[in-house]
Design a protein around this motif. Sequence first.
Motif, PDB file in Angstrom:
ATOM      1  N   ALA A 190      -7.104   2.868   6.286  1.00 15.84           N
ATOM      2  CA  ALA A 190      -6.338   2.362   5.271  1.00 15.84           C
ATOM      3  C   ALA A 190      -6.521   1.054   5.204  1.00 15.84           C
ATOM      4  O   ALA A 190      -6.064   0.173   5.682  1.00 15.84           O
ATOM      5  CB  ALA A 190      -4.951   2.711   5.450  1.00 15.84           C
ATOM      6  N   GLY A 245      -4.202   4.881   2.192  1.00 15.92           N
ATOM      7  CA  GLY A 245      -4.665   5.776   3.183  1.00 15.92           C
ATOM      8  C   GLY A 245      -5.652   7.099   2.742  1.00 15.92           C
ATOM      9  O   GLY A 245      -5.535   7.405   1.703  1.00 15.92           O
ATOM     10  N   ILE A 291      -5.960   7.806  10.163  1.00 14.66           N
ATOM     11  CA  ILE A 291      -5.848   7.506   8.684  1.00 14.66           C
ATOM     12  C   ILE A 291      -6.618   5.933   8.544  1.00 14.66           C
ATOM     13  O   ILE A 291      -6.115   5.073   9.102  1.00 14.66           O
ATOM     14  CB  ILE A 291      -4.658   7.337   7.958  1.00 14.66           C
ATOM     15  CG1 ILE A 291      -3.814   8.868   8.301  1.00 14.66           C
ATOM     16  CG2 ILE A 291      -4.316   6.979   6.779  1.00 14.66           C
ATOM     17  CD1 ILE A 291      -4.324   9.936   7.547  1.00 14.66           C
ATOM     18  N   ILE A 328       1.356   9.023   9.068  1.00  7.66           N
ATOM     19  CA  ILE A 328       0.255   9.203   9.928  1.00  7.66           C
ATOM     20  C   ILE A 328       0.445  10.447  11.042  1.00  7.66           C
ATOM     21  O   ILE A 328      -0.413  11.203  11.225  1.00  7.66           O
ATOM     22  CB  ILE A 328       0.053   7.753  10.724  1.00  7.66           C
ATOM     23  CG1 ILE A 328      -0.655   6.852   9.703  1.00  7.66           C
ATOM     24  CG2 ILE A 328      -1.475   8.184  11.887  1.00  7.66           C
ATOM     25  CD1 ILE A 328      -0.526   5.586  10.416  1.00  7.66           C
ATOM     26  N   HIS A 333      -5.936   3.711  11.048  1.00 12.66           N
ATOM     27  CA  HIS A 333      -4.501   3.654  11.700  1.00 12.66           C
ATOM     28  C   HIS A 333      -4.429   4.917  12.497  1.00 12.66           C
ATOM     29  O   HIS A 333      -4.644   5.941  11.999  1.00 12.66           O
ATOM     30  CB  HIS A 333      -3.572   3.477  10.465  1.00 12.66           C
ATOM     31  CG  HIS A 333      -3.691   2.231   9.852  1.00 12.66           C
ATOM     32  ND1 HIS A 333      -4.738   1.738   9.112  1.00 12.66           N
ATOM     33  CD2 HIS A 333      -2.858   1.142   9.656  1.00 12.66           C
ATOM     34  CE1 HIS A 333      -4.660   0.892   8.533  1.00 12.66           C
ATOM     35  NE2 HIS A 333      -3.696   0.008   9.007  1.00 12.66           N
ATOM     36  N   ALA A 380       4.731   4.451   7.208  1.00 15.19           N
ATOM     37  CA  ALA A 380       3.341   4.517   7.642  1.00 15.19           C
ATOM     38  C   ALA A 380       3.280   5.486   8.996  1.00 15.19           C
ATOM     39  O   ALA A 380       2.552   6.275   9.202  1.00 15.19           O
ATOM     40  CB  ALA A 380       2.831   3.068   8.071  1.00 15.19           C
TER      41      ALA A 380
END
Length: 354
Positions: free
Chosen positions: A143, A42, A141, A134, A69, A130
Motif C-alpha cells: 500500500a 492497497g 497488502i 488487512i 502492510h 487498516a
Amino acid sequence: MTTELEHVDPRNPDARVIARAAACLRRGGLVAFPTETVYGLGVDALDRDAVRRLFEAKGRPSNDPLIVHVSSIEEAGALVIAVPAIARALAARFWPGPLTLVLPRSSLVPDEVTAGLETVAIRVPSHPVARAIIAAAGRPIAAPSANLFSRPSPTQGAHVLDDLGGRIEMIVDGGPTEVGVESTVLDLSRNNPIVLRPGAVTLEMLRPYVPGVRYRTGPTDDEVAQTSPGMLSKHYAPRAPLTLFSGDPLAVREAMVTMAHALAAAGQRVGVMATAADARALGEIGVVLALVSGDAGAEETMVAVASRLYAALRELDTARVDVILACEPAGADGLGGAIRDRLRRAAAHVVRVG
Ligand code: AMP
Ligand code: MG
C-alpha cells in the motif's frame, strides 16, 4: 470503472464494508483505506498483476518500491530472510505504528513490489480500519499512498476520490488521518542502519534501540544502482510553485510577509501556509490562507502542522493560487524534521533568511 465509496466509523468500522474491501483485495482489486499516517492504496502484495495495475492507477514509476502492510511481526517473517533481534525489539516497541522496516526479502515477495531490490519494506499500521482490512484479507497488502504520483499524499477520503476516482475499485473513507505525514522508513538491511525517510517515529525515539542511527545523507547504494523516485527531491508537490523560507523563525516570518505583500501588490494570487501567528502578521492583505495550526505549544504545534500539511497544500491548489509561500519549522527535532523534509520536497525554491 466506477469507484465504490464507503464511509465507516474509524474506531468501529462496519464489518460488512470491511468484508467487501477484503474480498475485493483477494480478487486483485485496488482498495484505498485510511492508515494512521496517510491514506494507502492497497493491493494483494503477492498478486503480480494486481501490483502492476496499482502502479498504473497511480502513474507511479515501476522503480519506486512499495511498503508491504501486515498484521504482525509473525506475518512479516514470511516476507524476509530472517527477522533480526533489532527488528524484533523495534516491532515490540513501535508496531503497530508509523515505522517501516527495510529488511532482506524472501523469494515470496514479487519483484514488482520491491522494484527488483533485494530488500522489502514492511510495517504494521495501527489504524483500526487498516488493521481490520488487512486481517480480513488474510494477505500481506502492498500500500503506497493513495494519490496520483507526485501529488501531495491524501489525508482525507475526498483527496483520494479527487486523484483516483474512476481508477480504483473502492475507497473506504474513515475520516481524516491522524499523523498526516508518511511513516518513518528505517533501513535495517545494512550494517549501519539509516533513516531513509523521517516520520513520526523520530531519531531520538529510535536511538535507544539503534544507537548509531542517523538520517541518510547522500543517495544510498540502491539508489545509485537504480534511482528510487520516492526519494526524489521534487515530490509531494502542489501545482503552484512553493517558495519555502528557512532560517531564524522571526526573520523567516518577516521575509515571508514582505514577499506576500510584494506579490499581492503585483497582482499575483498568493497562497500562504500559515500558523495563526503568521496570519496575524500578514494583516488584511488579500492572500489565500491555509491554516496549519493554532497557537499551541511548540510540540503540539508540530503535531497539528503535520496533520494539516497535505490538506493545506491541496486547499491552495483548489483555490487556484499562482504561488504558495510557507515557512520551515524552527526545530528539526520530533515531527519538525519530517515536516521540513516534506516541505523541501514540495518546494520549487528555498529562500534562506538570517
Ligand atoms: P509511499 O508508500 O508512497 O509512501 O512510498 C514508499 C517509500 O518507501 C518510498 O519512498 C520508497 O522509496 C520506500 N521504500 C519501499 N521499499 C523500499 C526498499 N526495499 N528499500 C528502500 N526504500 C524502500
Ligand atoms: Mg507516496
